[in-house]
Write a protein that holds these residues in place. Structure first.
Motif, PDB file in Angstrom:
ATOM      1  N   LEU A  53      30.135  66.924  61.098  1.00 32.52           N
ATOM      2  CA  LEU A  53      30.684  65.824  61.873  1.00 32.52           C
ATOM      3  C   LEU A  53      32.129  65.597  61.470  1.00 32.52           C
ATOM      4  CD1 LEU A  53      29.749  63.356  63.705  1.00 32.52           C
ATOM      5  CD2 LEU A  53      29.418  62.148  61.563  1.00 32.52           C
ATOM      6  N   ARG A  54      32.994  65.429  62.440  1.00 28.53           N
ATOM      7  CA  ARG A  54      34.383  65.066  62.160  1.00 28.53           C
ATOM      8  C   ARG A  54      34.580  63.650  62.688  1.00 28.53           C
ATOM      9  NH1 ARG A  54      37.102  69.725  63.471  1.00 28.53           N
ATOM     10  NH2 ARG A  54      37.100  70.324  61.297  1.00 28.53           N
ATOM     11  N   ILE A  55      35.265  62.827  61.891  1.00 29.86           N
ATOM     12  CA  ILE A  55      35.503  61.426  62.251  1.00 29.86           C
ATOM     13  C   ILE A  55      37.000  61.220  62.379  1.00 29.86           C
ATOM     14  CG2 ILE A  55      35.161  59.020  61.570  1.00 29.86           C
ATOM     15  CD1 ILE A  55      32.812  60.099  59.783  1.00 29.86           C
ATOM     16  N   TYR A  56      37.429  60.911  63.593  1.00 28.01           N
ATOM     17  CA  TYR A  56      38.850  60.697  63.866  1.00 28.01           C
ATOM     18  C   TYR A  56      39.175  59.207  63.866  1.00 28.01           C
ATOM     19  CZ  TYR A  56      39.647  65.506  65.392  1.00 28.01           C
ATOM     20  OH  TYR A  56      39.792  66.867  65.437  1.00 28.01           O
ATOM     21  N   ASN A  57      40.298  58.853  63.259  1.00 25.46           N
ATOM     22  CA  ASN A  57      40.848  57.520  63.442  1.00 25.46           C
ATOM     23  C   ASN A  57      41.364  57.448  64.871  1.00 25.46           C
ATOM     24  OD1 ASN A  57      40.510  56.553  60.755  1.00 25.46           O
ATOM     25  ND2 ASN A  57      42.210  57.826  60.141  1.00 25.46           N
ATOM     26  N   ALA A  58      41.145  56.306  65.517  1.00 28.15           N
ATOM     27  CA  ALA A  58      41.552  56.159  66.914  1.00 28.15           C
ATOM     28  C   ALA A  58      41.992  54.723  67.167  1.00 28.15           C
ATOM     29  CB  ALA A  58      40.390  56.544  67.831  1.00 28.15           C
ATOM     30  N   TYR A  59      42.521  54.495  68.358  1.00 25.70           N
ATOM     31  CA  TYR A  59      43.012  53.170  68.736  1.00 25.70           C
ATOM     32  C   TYR A  59      42.560  52.865  70.154  1.00 25.70           C
ATOM     33  CZ  TYR A  59      46.173  49.235  69.400  1.00 25.70           C
ATOM     34  OH  TYR A  59      46.685  47.993  69.646  1.00 25.70           O
ATOM     35  N   ASP A  60      41.918  51.721  70.328  1.00 22.84           N
ATOM     36  CA  ASP A  60      41.467  51.268  71.641  1.00 22.84           C
ATOM     37  C   ASP A  60      42.560  50.388  72.234  1.00 22.84           C
ATOM     38  OD1 ASP A  60      40.327  49.969  73.829  1.00 22.84           O
ATOM     39  OD2 ASP A  60      38.357  49.811  72.885  1.00 22.84           O
ATOM     40  N   ASP A  61      43.308  50.950  73.168  1.00 22.57           N
ATOM     41  CA  ASP A  61      44.443  50.243  73.748  1.00 22.57           C
ATOM     42  C   ASP A  61      44.002  49.004  74.530  1.00 22.57           C
ATOM     43  OD1 ASP A  61      47.285  50.110  74.096  1.00 22.57           O
ATOM     44  OD2 ASP A  61      46.990  50.713  76.190  1.00 22.57           O
ATOM     45  N   GLN A  62      42.800  49.055  75.094  1.00 20.54           N
ATOM     46  CA  GLN A  62      42.308  47.923  75.878  1.00 20.54           C
ATOM     47  C   GLN A  62      42.062  46.694  75.000  1.00 20.54           C
ATOM     48  OE1 GLN A  62      38.640  48.676  78.040  1.00 20.54           O
ATOM     49  NE2 GLN A  62      39.761  48.280  79.936  1.00 20.54           N
ATOM     50  N   SER A  63      41.386  46.902  73.860  1.00 21.56           N
ATOM     51  CA  SER A  63      41.088  45.774  72.970  1.00 21.56           C
ATOM     52  C   SER A  63      42.119  45.606  71.861  1.00 21.56           C
ATOM     53  CB  SER A  63      39.697  45.937  72.349  1.00 21.56           C
ATOM     54  OG  SER A  63      39.677  47.062  71.488  1.00 21.56           O
ATOM     55  N   LYS A  64      43.071  46.556  71.791  1.00 20.57           N
ATOM     56  CA  LYS A  64      44.137  46.517  70.776  1.00 20.57           C
ATOM     57  C   LYS A  64      43.572  46.533  69.359  1.00 20.57           C
ATOM     58  CE  LYS A  64      47.261  45.968  74.009  1.00 20.57           C
ATOM     59  NZ  LYS A  64      47.618  47.162  74.711  1.00 20.57           N
ATOM     60  N   ASN A  78      35.619  74.232  64.665  1.00 22.39           N
ATOM     61  CA  ASN A  78      36.273  73.564  65.793  1.00 22.39           C
ATOM     62  C   ASN A  78      35.444  72.386  66.271  1.00 22.39           C
ATOM     63  OD1 ASN A  78      38.452  75.421  65.977  1.00 22.39           O
ATOM     64  ND2 ASN A  78      37.066  76.874  66.954  1.00 22.39           N
ATOM     65  N   ASP A  79      36.132  71.387  66.826  1.00 22.63           N
ATOM     66  CA  ASP A  79      35.432  70.276  67.458  1.00 22.63           C
ATOM     67  C   ASP A  79      34.654  70.809  68.654  1.00 22.63           C
ATOM     68  OD1 ASP A  79      36.771  68.665  65.666  1.00 22.63           O
ATOM     69  OD2 ASP A  79      38.251  67.967  67.112  1.00 22.63           O
ATOM     70  N   MET A  80      33.468  70.267  68.855  1.00 15.27           N
ATOM     71  CA  MET A  80      32.623  70.703  69.960  1.00 15.27           C
ATOM     72  C   MET A  80      33.081  69.999  71.236  1.00 15.27           C
ATOM     73  SD  MET A  80      28.985  70.894  67.960  1.00 15.27           S
ATOM     74  CE  MET A  80      28.171  71.894  69.210  1.00 15.27           C
ATOM     75  N   LYS A  81      33.552  70.779  72.195  1.00 16.18           N
ATOM     76  CA  LYS A  81      34.115  70.234  73.435  1.00 16.18           C
ATOM     77  C   LYS A  81      33.045  69.719  74.379  1.00 16.18           C
ATOM     78  CE  LYS A  81      37.782  73.626  73.228  1.00 16.18           C
ATOM     79  NZ  LYS A  81      38.309  74.831  73.840  1.00 16.18           N
ATOM     80  N   GLU A  82      31.897  70.338  74.344  1.00 15.49           N
ATOM     81  CA  GLU A  82      30.792  69.949  75.217  1.00 15.49           C
ATOM     82  C   GLU A  82      29.797  69.126  74.402  1.00 15.49           C
ATOM     83  OE1 GLU A  82      30.746  70.931  78.480  1.00 15.49           O
ATOM     84  OE2 GLU A  82      32.664  71.955  78.134  1.00 15.49           O
ATOM     85  N   GLY A  83      29.125  68.226  75.043  1.00 13.28           N
ATOM     86  CA  GLY A  83      28.067  67.505  74.342  1.00 13.28           C
ATOM     87  C   GLY A  83      28.445  66.093  73.976  1.00 13.28           C
ATOM     88  N   VAL A  84      27.886  65.634  72.875  1.00 12.85           N
ATOM     89  CA  VAL A  84      27.955  64.231  72.484  1.00 12.85           C
ATOM     90  C   VAL A  84      29.215  63.948  71.669  1.00 12.85           C
ATOM     91  CG1 VAL A  84      26.769  62.383  71.239  1.00 12.85           C
ATOM     92  CG2 VAL A  84      25.439  64.131  72.443  1.00 12.85           C
ATOM     93  N   ILE A  85      29.978  62.967  72.122  1.00 16.13           N
ATOM     94  CA  ILE A  85      31.126  62.426  71.388  1.00 16.13           C
ATOM     95  C   ILE A  85      30.917  60.917  71.364  1.00 16.13           C
ATOM     96  CG2 ILE A  85      33.634  62.138  71.317  1.00 16.13           C
ATOM     97  CD1 ILE A  85      33.854  64.788  72.879  1.00 16.13           C
ATOM     98  N   VAL A  86      31.115  60.291  70.213  1.00 15.28           N
ATOM     99  CA  VAL A  86      30.763  58.881  70.052  1.00 15.28           C
ATOM    100  C   VAL A  86      31.985  58.021  69.748  1.00 15.28           C
ATOM    101  CG1 VAL A  86      29.459  57.231  68.627  1.00 15.28           C
ATOM    102  CG2 VAL A  86      28.412  59.410  69.285  1.00 15.28           C
ATOM    103  N   ASP A  87      32.025  56.856  70.397  1.00 15.77           N
ATOM    104  CA  ASP A  87      32.964  55.766  70.112  1.00 15.77           C
ATOM    105  C   ASP A  87      32.189  54.482  70.364  1.00 15.77           C
ATOM    106  OD1 ASP A  87      35.293  54.238  69.613  1.00 15.77           O
ATOM    107  OD2 ASP A  87      35.864  54.305  71.699  1.00 15.77           O
ATOM    108  N   LYS A  88      32.865  53.407  70.581  1.00 19.80           N
ATOM    109  CA  LYS A  88      32.239  52.100  70.835  1.00 19.80           C
ATOM    110  C   LYS A  88      31.354  51.689  69.660  1.00 19.80           C
ATOM    111  CE  LYS A  88      34.072  52.154  74.921  1.00 19.80           C
ATOM    112  NZ  LYS A  88      35.486  52.073  74.904  1.00 19.80           N
ATOM    113  N   THR A  89      31.862  51.922  68.461  1.00 16.55           N
ATOM    114  CA  THR A  89      31.149  51.542  67.249  1.00 16.55           C
ATOM    115  C   THR A  89      31.246  50.028  67.063  1.00 16.55           C
ATOM    116  OG1 THR A  89      33.142  51.850  65.928  1.00 16.55           O
ATOM    117  CG2 THR A  89      31.683  53.745  66.155  1.00 16.55           C
TER     118      THR A  89
END
Length: 103
Positions: A53-64, A78-89
């Motif tokens: 599993l790779r965990i990326y830091n990200a920024y939600d522009d909508q909620s700032k 490599n990151d898996m392009k197809e399949g499950v990607i998770v956000d909305k933690t």
């Protein structure tokens, strides 16, 4: 160094507490933690060819707000392009444990 299913390192509770405390000392206003349910973690990990599993830091522009994106990693590292990607933690705060061993 090659990534594999054993990449990473188990640490002691004391080491974890020190790492979290040091981060919170340097960044007192930052989000402390992110929660992801086990079914979503399993969905990533159970994908064919997923070794981790790779965990990326990200920024939600909508909620700032800061967030994270979780994606499976394949045998070629490599990151898996197809399949499950998770956000909305769920972020802590506000969704923090009443009692935490890492606080």
């Amino acid at each position: 160094m090659n990534l594999d299913q054993n990449s990473g390192e188990v640490i002691t509770l004391s080491e974890a507490q020190n790492l979290v405390r040091d981060f919170q000392t340097v960044h007192p206003q930052e989000i402390k933690a992110f929660y992801v349910g086990s079914n979503l973690l399993k969905a990533i990990m159970e994908q064919e060819g997923c070794i981790g599993l790779r965990i990326y830091n990200a920024y939600d522009d909508q909620s700032k707000t800061k967030t994270v994106v979780l994606v499976g990693v394949d045998e070629d590292e490599n990151d898996m392009k197809e399949g499950v990607i998770v956000d909305k933690t769920f972020r802590c705060p506000p969704t923090c444990p009443t009692v935490s061993i890492l606080d």
